[in-house]
Design a protein around this motif. Structure first.
Motif, PDB file in Angstrom:
ATOM      1  N   ALA A 179      17.195  20.107 -22.098  1.00 14.39           N
ATOM      2  CA  ALA A 179      17.156  20.344 -23.546  1.00 14.39           C
ATOM      3  C   ALA A 179      17.473  19.058 -24.279  1.00 14.39           C
ATOM      4  CB  ALA A 179      18.161  21.425 -23.940  1.00 14.39           C
ATOM      5  N   ASP A 180      16.884  18.903 -25.458  1.00 16.90           N
ATOM      6  CA  ASP A 180      17.187  17.779 -26.327  1.00 16.90           C
ATOM      7  C   ASP A 180      18.709  17.709 -26.520  1.00 16.90           C
ATOM      8  OD1 ASP A 180      17.618  16.039 -28.514  1.00 16.90           O
ATOM      9  OD2 ASP A 180      15.792  16.677 -29.531  1.00 16.90           O
ATOM     10  N   ALA A 181      19.293  16.530 -26.265  1.00 12.86           N
ATOM     11  CA  ALA A 181      20.751  16.378 -26.321  1.00 12.86           C
ATOM     12  C   ALA A 181      21.320  16.767 -27.672  1.00 12.86           C
ATOM     13  CB  ALA A 181      21.127  14.938 -25.984  1.00 12.86           C
ATOM     14  N   ARG A 182      20.536  16.625 -28.744  1.00 13.91           N
ATOM     15  CA  ARG A 182      21.036  16.953 -30.074  1.00 13.91           C
ATOM     16  C   ARG A 182      21.307  18.438 -30.244  1.00 13.91           C
ATOM     17  NH1 ARG A 182      16.311  14.437 -33.551  1.00 13.91           N
ATOM     18  NH2 ARG A 182      15.185  15.530 -31.873  1.00 13.91           N
ATOM     19  N   LEU A 183      20.646  19.264 -29.434  1.00 16.99           N
ATOM     20  CA  LEU A 183      20.832  20.709 -29.566  1.00 16.99           C
ATOM     21  C   LEU A 183      22.213  21.163 -29.101  1.00 16.99           C
ATOM     22  CD1 LEU A 183      17.327  21.979 -28.391  1.00 16.99           C
ATOM     23  CD2 LEU A 183      18.250  21.994 -30.712  1.00 16.99           C
ATOM     24  N   PHE A 184      22.870  20.340 -28.281  1.00 15.47           N
ATOM     25  CA  PHE A 184      24.214  20.699 -27.818  1.00 15.47           C
ATOM     26  C   PHE A 184      25.242  20.576 -28.939  1.00 15.47           C
ATOM     27  CE2 PHE A 184      21.917  19.804 -23.974  1.00 15.47           C
ATOM     28  CZ  PHE A 184      22.457  20.645 -23.017  1.00 15.47           C
ATOM     29  N   ASP A 185      24.862  19.908 -30.022  1.00 21.30           N
ATOM     30  CA  ASP A 185      25.757  19.755 -31.168  1.00 21.30           C
ATOM     31  C   ASP A 185      25.346  20.645 -32.336  1.00 21.30           C
ATOM     32  OD1 ASP A 185      27.198  17.728 -29.837  1.00 21.30           O
ATOM     33  OD2 ASP A 185      25.707  16.236 -30.443  1.00 21.30           O
ATOM     34  N   ALA A 186      24.349  21.500 -32.102  1.00 25.99           N
ATOM     35  CA  ALA A 186      23.848  22.342 -33.201  1.00 25.99           C
ATOM     36  C   ALA A 186      24.869  23.404 -33.577  1.00 25.99           C
ATOM     37  CB  ALA A 186      22.535  23.004 -32.790  1.00 25.99           C
ATOM     38  N   THR A 187      24.936  23.695 -34.857  1.00 17.15           N
ATOM     39  CA  THR A 187      25.769  24.806 -35.320  1.00 17.15           C
ATOM     40  C   THR A 187      24.893  26.055 -35.391  1.00 17.15           C
ATOM     41  OG1 THR A 187      25.278  24.196 -37.608  1.00 17.15           O
ATOM     42  CG2 THR A 187      27.306  23.318 -36.634  1.00 17.15           C
ATOM     43  N   GLY A 188      25.516  27.211 -35.423  1.00 23.51           N
ATOM     44  CA  GLY A 188      24.754  28.447 -35.445  1.00 23.51           C
ATOM     45  C   GLY A 188      23.880  28.566 -36.685  1.00 23.51           C
ATOM     46  N   LYS A 189      22.563  28.533 -36.493  1.00 25.76           N
ATOM     47  CA  LYS A 189      21.620  28.605 -37.602  1.00 25.76           C
ATOM     48  C   LYS A 189      20.657  29.758 -37.360  1.00 25.76           C
ATOM     49  CE  LYS A 189      21.056  23.928 -39.473  1.00 25.76           C
ATOM     50  NZ  LYS A 189      20.057  22.845 -39.679  1.00 25.76           N
ATOM     51  N   PRO A 190      20.335  30.500 -38.402  1.00 24.52           N
ATOM     52  CA  PRO A 190      19.296  31.513 -38.235  1.00 24.52           C
ATOM     53  C   PRO A 190      17.935  30.839 -38.093  1.00 24.52           C
ATOM     54  CG  PRO A 190      19.926  31.356 -40.536  1.00 24.52           C
ATOM     55  CD  PRO A 190      20.862  30.467 -39.780  1.00 24.52           C
ATOM     56  N   ALA A 191      17.057  31.464 -37.343  1.00 22.52           N
ATOM     57  CA  ALA A 191      15.696  30.952 -37.170  1.00 22.52           C
ATOM     58  C   ALA A 191      14.759  32.138 -37.028  1.00 22.52           C
ATOM     59  CB  ALA A 191      15.608  30.055 -35.940  1.00 22.52           C
ATOM     60  N   VAL A 192      13.520  31.902 -37.395  1.00 24.37           N
ATOM     61  CA  VAL A 192      12.485  32.925 -37.289  1.00 24.37           C
ATOM     62  C   VAL A 192      11.512  32.518 -36.192  1.00 24.37           C
ATOM     63  CG1 VAL A 192      10.565  34.071 -38.479  1.00 24.37           C
ATOM     64  CG2 VAL A 192      12.697  33.587 -39.698  1.00 24.37           C
ATOM     65  N   VAL A 193      11.117  33.461 -35.365  1.00 22.50           N
ATOM     66  CA  VAL A 193      10.118  33.195 -34.335  1.00 22.50           C
ATOM     67  C   VAL A 193       8.767  33.032 -35.036  1.00 22.50           C
ATOM     68  CG1 VAL A 193       8.976  34.042 -32.259  1.00 22.50           C
ATOM     69  CG2 VAL A 193      11.416  34.520 -32.626  1.00 22.50           C
ATOM     70  N   ALA A 194       8.236  31.800 -34.992  1.00 19.66           N
ATOM     71  CA  ALA A 194       7.004  31.494 -35.733  1.00 19.66           C
ATOM     72  C   ALA A 194       5.766  31.528 -34.857  1.00 19.66           C
ATOM     73  CB  ALA A 194       7.117  30.119 -36.391  1.00 19.66           C
ATOM     74  N   TYR A 195       5.945  31.378 -33.549  1.00 19.34           N
ATOM     75  CA  TYR A 195       4.783  31.299 -32.654  1.00 19.34           C
ATOM     76  C   TYR A 195       5.218  31.705 -31.260  1.00 19.34           C
ATOM     77  CZ  TYR A 195       1.059  29.082 -29.856  1.00 19.34           C
ATOM     78  OH  TYR A 195       0.049  28.835 -28.966  1.00 19.34           O
ATOM     79  N   VAL A 196       4.369  32.471 -30.575  1.00 22.16           N
ATOM     80  CA  VAL A 196       4.650  32.905 -29.209  1.00 22.16           C
ATOM     81  C   VAL A 196       3.377  32.781 -28.377  1.00 22.16           C
ATOM     82  CG1 VAL A 196       5.330  34.827 -27.718  1.00 22.16           C
ATOM     83  CG2 VAL A 196       6.427  34.545 -29.953  1.00 22.16           C
ATOM     84  N   SER A 197       3.484  32.118 -27.218  1.00 20.68           N
ATOM     85  CA  SER A 197       2.390  32.081 -26.256  1.00 20.68           C
ATOM     86  C   SER A 197       3.000  32.190 -24.860  1.00 20.68           C
ATOM     87  CB  SER A 197       1.585  30.786 -26.383  1.00 20.68           C
ATOM     88  OG  SER A 197       2.323  29.688 -25.867  1.00 20.68           O
ATOM     89  N   GLU A 198       2.165  32.120 -23.828  1.00 25.39           N
ATOM     90  CA  GLU A 198       2.681  32.209 -22.462  1.00 25.39           C
ATOM     91  C   GLU A 198       3.531  31.007 -22.086  1.00 25.39           C
ATOM     92  OE1 GLU A 198      -0.191  32.916 -19.492  1.00 25.39           O
ATOM     93  OE2 GLU A 198      -0.565  34.997 -20.071  1.00 25.39           O
ATOM     94  N   SER A 199       3.292  29.874 -22.750  1.00 25.98           N
ATOM     95  CA  SER A 199       3.997  28.655 -22.357  1.00 25.98           C
ATOM     96  C   SER A 199       4.980  28.131 -23.399  1.00 25.98           C
ATOM     97  CB  SER A 199       2.987  27.546 -22.035  1.00 25.98           C
ATOM     98  OG  SER A 199       2.179  27.278 -23.155  1.00 25.98           O
ATOM     99  N   ALA A 200       5.027  28.740 -24.585  1.00 33.56           N
ATOM    100  CA  ALA A 200       5.922  28.212 -25.623  1.00 33.56           C
ATOM    101  C   ALA A 200       6.296  29.279 -26.640  1.00 33.56           C
ATOM    102  CB  ALA A 200       5.278  27.029 -26.333  1.00 33.56           C
ATOM    103  N   VAL A 201       7.517  29.149 -27.144  1.00 33.57           N
ATOM    104  CA  VAL A 201       7.995  29.944 -28.278  1.00 33.57           C
ATOM    105  C   VAL A 201       8.576  28.956 -29.278  1.00 33.57           C
ATOM    106  CG1 VAL A 201       9.712  31.611 -29.070  1.00 33.57           C
ATOM    107  CG2 VAL A 201       8.473  32.038 -26.939  1.00 33.57           C
ATOM    108  N   ASN A 202       8.082  28.986 -30.515  1.00 32.69           N
ATOM    109  CA  ASN A 202       8.547  28.061 -31.540  1.00 32.69           C
ATOM    110  C   ASN A 202       9.406  28.797 -32.565  1.00 32.69           C
ATOM    111  OD1 ASN A 202       7.012  26.111 -30.272  1.00 32.69           O
ATOM    112  ND2 ASN A 202       5.281  26.314 -31.678  1.00 32.69           N
ATOM    113  N   LEU A 203      10.577  28.237 -32.825  1.00 35.28           N
ATOM    114  CA  LEU A 203      11.533  28.831 -33.763  1.00 35.28           C
ATOM    115  C   LEU A 203      11.682  27.908 -34.969  1.00 35.28           C
ATOM    116  CD1 LEU A 203      14.330  29.653 -31.138  1.00 35.28           C
ATOM    117  CD2 LEU A 203      12.364  31.081 -31.767  1.00 35.28           C
ATOM    118  N   ARG A 204      11.596  28.491 -36.166  1.00 35.08           N
ATOM    119  CA  ARG A 204      11.714  27.689 -37.386  1.00 35.08           C
ATOM    120  C   ARG A 204      12.949  28.102 -38.167  1.00 35.08           C
ATOM    121  NH1 ARG A 204       7.444  27.342 -42.526  1.00 35.08           N
ATOM    122  NH2 ARG A 204       8.379  25.480 -43.478  1.00 35.08           N
TER     123      ARG A 204
END
Length: 311
Positions: free
Chosen positions: A9-34
């Motif tokens: 995982a991107d090292a910056r994500l280990f410092d992320a604070t709890g943020k709401p996100a919406v599932v914007a895209y779903v496929s067999e190989s990727a899920v994108n959260l905005r």
């Protein structure tokens, strides 16, 4: 539910604070959260390689069953949490960081020629008629260190073409990625990168897909995804033809035309600012590096053609 475990995982994500996100895209190989503020997290098949704001998951197919487009989740320091509990955790995953820029090694011109031949044989040039005009304007603007021309060309390229990452954006991504390295030993490339970064960071919201705009900002900041970085390193440093072929072909498999446009951006930047190239005068009086003659049927003829080219 049992959380899927990430391998990187991107090292910056280990410092992320709890943020709401919406599932914007779903496929067999990727899920994108905005998240608010056009911040994204990509949950991807581990075979795709890591990159900015990316979490790699081995059991990627389970992702598509765990969430649906429109679901709301929370992105925390080490996990994505949904209504039923943790969906993915990267607590023990490898921390990905972008590699530092490289100086170009001897033989770069020859490796660029080999890569161009691979692209000409395996690339998909369907987007070329649409973007070739703004592409040439961008190159002229970068070579002439003309901020107004660069700004105009970026505005014309942003959002040009279909898809989550339109062809114009993909070309900009490749050009930016190459300039990151070329700028280490070329004042002209450094100036071009500085001006191009400024133009990319002022792309108007709504000009392109929000995910693509976010990723362009990451590339401008030097956050180059693994699959593109590995290709650049095979180009910049002495490499075997087999290794270079594998790295270029991997980029070309990215999307329908996305990989081709990224590679063309890299090759064009290499031709424009290659270290050790001999400048030649152009009809505008500016100096630019030598580029191969655009023979009919050559890759140069293909990627600057305004006619529709079928792969």
């Amino acid at each position: 539910m049992n959380a899927l475990r990430a391998v990187a995982a991107d090292a910056r994500l280990f410092d992320a604070t709890g943020k709401p996100a919406v599932v914007a895209y779903v496929s067999e190989s990727a899920v994108n959260l905005r998240s608010p503020g056009n911040s994204w997290v990509m949950l991807c098949d581990a075979r795709l390689g890591c990159g900015p704001r990316t979490v790699l998951v081995e059991a990627h197919r389970a992702l598509a069953r765990a969430v649906s487009v429109g679901d709301t989740v929370t992105v925390g320091k080490t996990s994505v949490v949904g209504d039923a509990g943790e969906i993915v955790t990267w607590e023990h995953a490898t921390r990905w960081r972008p590699s530092p820029p490289l100086l170009a090694g001897d033989g770069l011109g020859a490796r660029l020629s080999i890569a161009a031949d691979i692209v000409s044989r395996h690339g998909c040039f369907l987007a070329r008629p649409l973007i070739s005009g703004p592409v040439l304007a961008l190159r002229d603007g970068c070579l002439g260190a003309n901020p107004t021309a660069i700004q105009r060309a970026v505005a014309d390229l942003a959002g040009l073409g279909p898809g989550l990452t339109p062809a114009g954006d993909d070309y900009l991504a490749g050009y930016l990625a190459a300039l990151l390295h070329l700028a280490t030993d070329s004042p002209a490339a450094l100036t071009a990168r500085t001006l191009l970064r400024a133009a990319v960071n002022t792309i108007e919201p709504g000009s392109t897909h929000p995910l693509s705009q976010f990723l362009l900002g990451e590339y401008a900041a030097g956050m180059i995804p693994q699959f593109l970085d590995e290709c650049l390193r095979a180009l910049l440093r002495p490499s075997t033809t087999q290794r270079l072929n594998a790295r270029v072909r991997r980029v070309l498999r990215h999307g329908a035309t996305s990989g081709t446009e990224m590679m063309l951006g890299i090759l064009d930047a290499g031709a424009d600012f290659r270290i050790g190239s001999h400048p030649q005068r152009t009809d505008t009086g500016r100096s630019r590096p030598e580029t191969p003659t655009r023979r009919p049927g050559s890759v140069e003829a293909l990627w600057h053609s305004t006619e529709r080219i079928h792969p």
